[in-house]
Design an enzyme around this catalytic site. Sequence first.
Site, PDB file in Angstrom:
ATOM      1  N   VAL A 233       0.801  -1.220   0.000  1.00 17.17           N
ATOM      2  CA  VAL A 233       0.000   0.000   0.000  1.00 17.17           C
ATOM      3  C   VAL A 233       0.837   1.274   0.000  1.00 17.17           C
ATOM      4  O   VAL A 233       0.340   2.340  -0.354  1.00 17.17           O
ATOM      5  CB  VAL A 233      -0.955   0.004   1.217  1.00 17.17           C
ATOM      6  CG1 VAL A 233      -0.196   0.279   2.514  1.00 17.17           C
ATOM      7  CG2 VAL A 233      -2.092   0.995   1.035  1.00 17.17           C
ATOM      8  N   TYR A 234       2.101   1.202   0.364  1.00 14.16           N
ATOM      9  CA  TYR A 234       2.918   2.416   0.449  1.00 14.16           C
ATOM     10  C   TYR A 234       3.041   3.072  -0.929  1.00 14.16           C
ATOM     11  O   TYR A 234       3.592   2.476  -1.864  1.00 14.16           O
ATOM     12  CB  TYR A 234       4.312   2.121   0.994  1.00 14.16           C
ATOM     13  CG  TYR A 234       4.349   1.665   2.439  1.00 14.16           C
ATOM     14  CD1 TYR A 234       3.267   1.830   3.290  1.00 14.16           C
ATOM     15  CD2 TYR A 234       5.495   1.068   2.956  1.00 14.16           C
ATOM     16  CE1 TYR A 234       3.309   1.410   4.608  1.00 14.16           C
ATOM     17  CE2 TYR A 234       5.551   0.645   4.272  1.00 14.16           C
ATOM     18  CZ  TYR A 234       4.451   0.816   5.093  1.00 14.16           C
ATOM     19  OH  TYR A 234       4.506   0.392   6.402  1.00 14.16           O
ATOM     20  N   SER A 235       2.524   4.293  -1.013  1.00 15.84           N
ATOM     21  CA  SER A 235       2.545   5.055  -2.267  1.00 15.84           C
ATOM     22  C   SER A 235       2.020   4.230  -3.432  1.00 15.84           C
ATOM     23  O   SER A 235       2.570   4.259  -4.537  1.00 15.84           O
ATOM     24  CB  SER A 235       3.947   5.591  -2.558  1.00 15.84           C
ATOM     25  OG  SER A 235       4.350   6.503  -1.571  1.00 15.84           O
TER      26      SER A 235
ATOM     27  N   GLY B  31       2.105   1.151  -4.191  1.00 11.21           N
ATOM     28  CA  GLY B  31       3.024   0.185  -4.797  1.00 11.21           C
ATOM     29  C   GLY B  31       4.334   0.757  -5.264  1.00 11.21           C
ATOM     30  O   GLY B  31       5.267   0.000  -5.559  1.00 11.21           O
TER      31      GLY B  31
ATOM     32  N   LYS C  48       4.109  -6.228   3.055  1.00 13.52           N
ATOM     33  CA  LYS C  48       2.867  -6.482   3.789  1.00 13.52           C
ATOM     34  C   LYS C  48       1.668  -6.524   2.857  1.00 13.52           C
ATOM     35  O   LYS C  48       1.713  -5.998   1.743  1.00 13.52           O
ATOM     36  CB  LYS C  48       2.648  -5.391   4.845  1.00 13.52           C
ATOM     37  CG  LYS C  48       3.825  -5.111   5.741  1.00 13.52           C
ATOM     38  CD  LYS C  48       3.475  -4.054   6.771  1.00 13.52           C
ATOM     39  CE  LYS C  48       4.712  -3.448   7.371  1.00 13.52           C
ATOM     40  NZ  LYS C  48       5.408  -2.535   6.457  1.00 13.52           N
TER      41      LYS C  48
END
Length: 326
Positions: free
Chosen positions: A60-62, A64, A88
């Site tokens: 989910v960070y940015s 992908g 994650k």
Amino acid sequence: MDYVKLGNTGLDVSRICLGCMSFGEAERWIHQWVLDEEQSRLIIKKALELGINFFDTANVYSDGTSEEFVGRALKDYANRDEVVIATKVYNRMHEGPNGAGLSRKAIMSEIDKSLKRLETDYVDLYQIHRWDYNTPIEETMEALHDVVKAGKARYIGASAMYAWQFQKALYVAEKQGWTRFVSMQNHLNLIYREEEREMLPLCKEEKIGVIPYSPLAGGRLTRDWQQTTHRSETDQIAKQKYDATADTDRLVVERVAAIAEKRGVSRVQIALAWLLQKEPVTAPIIGATKMTHLEDAVNALSIKLTSEEIASLEEPYVPHPIIGFQ
């Protein structure tokens, strides 16, 4: 750099883990302070030079792009067999009824997408980002077990949940003969210590590696109380975590500053030295956006706090509302 085993495994990880939420395309994420790819690569390269071999990101960070930046940098700068890549799964990645969560469908889809973005055949540690109240834990644990047996992950871990939930997941895996969690990525620092009540004793008893996130409380433990940064002014999640307890937290921050000044070291080093002595912490996850952040974190490894200093740091703390995983 010091290296330790991750929980009850044979996997060697650096005592400092580089958190990669700081990397990615800002327009595709809720945090506007993230670093672009060129800046991210410099931080990752420096981390490797300092001996850090443990890198933590999430799908989910940015949206992908953190995984993409990390994957390309490690491919260029590191030996894949010597780095430990953690990512994650759980948060929403696309619209629709199956765009988030820990169903078998979501896990099997998201592991392949993460591997593609990271440009690797496997991740070393695949973690559930949160507890999924809408999916039976049996379904989640069996799917994770199958991911490991398919060679797409070497180990599995969990993050941010109640101790009873973590114990239930461990029990289900053991009962069915499935792969158990080897690590817990939880919220722990000098101004948020609620994990000491149940989660840390559980992890110690079960020989689970602990890799705390937000070890510096979003930077609050590292600067004067009135000082602000671009992140502190724009990070709404950090505001939700800490603003409500600011008056009592300030006393702890002042203790960190006093000990750092007396020792002639940075506040980062004192805050991390406290966390590193806390059993059973394996490797705090540092979200570095500057070279000095990395250097201070590594230098913390050489600091051994006295029992008097630890008592001074801990004395002003008062119980906090549970935050981070509801």
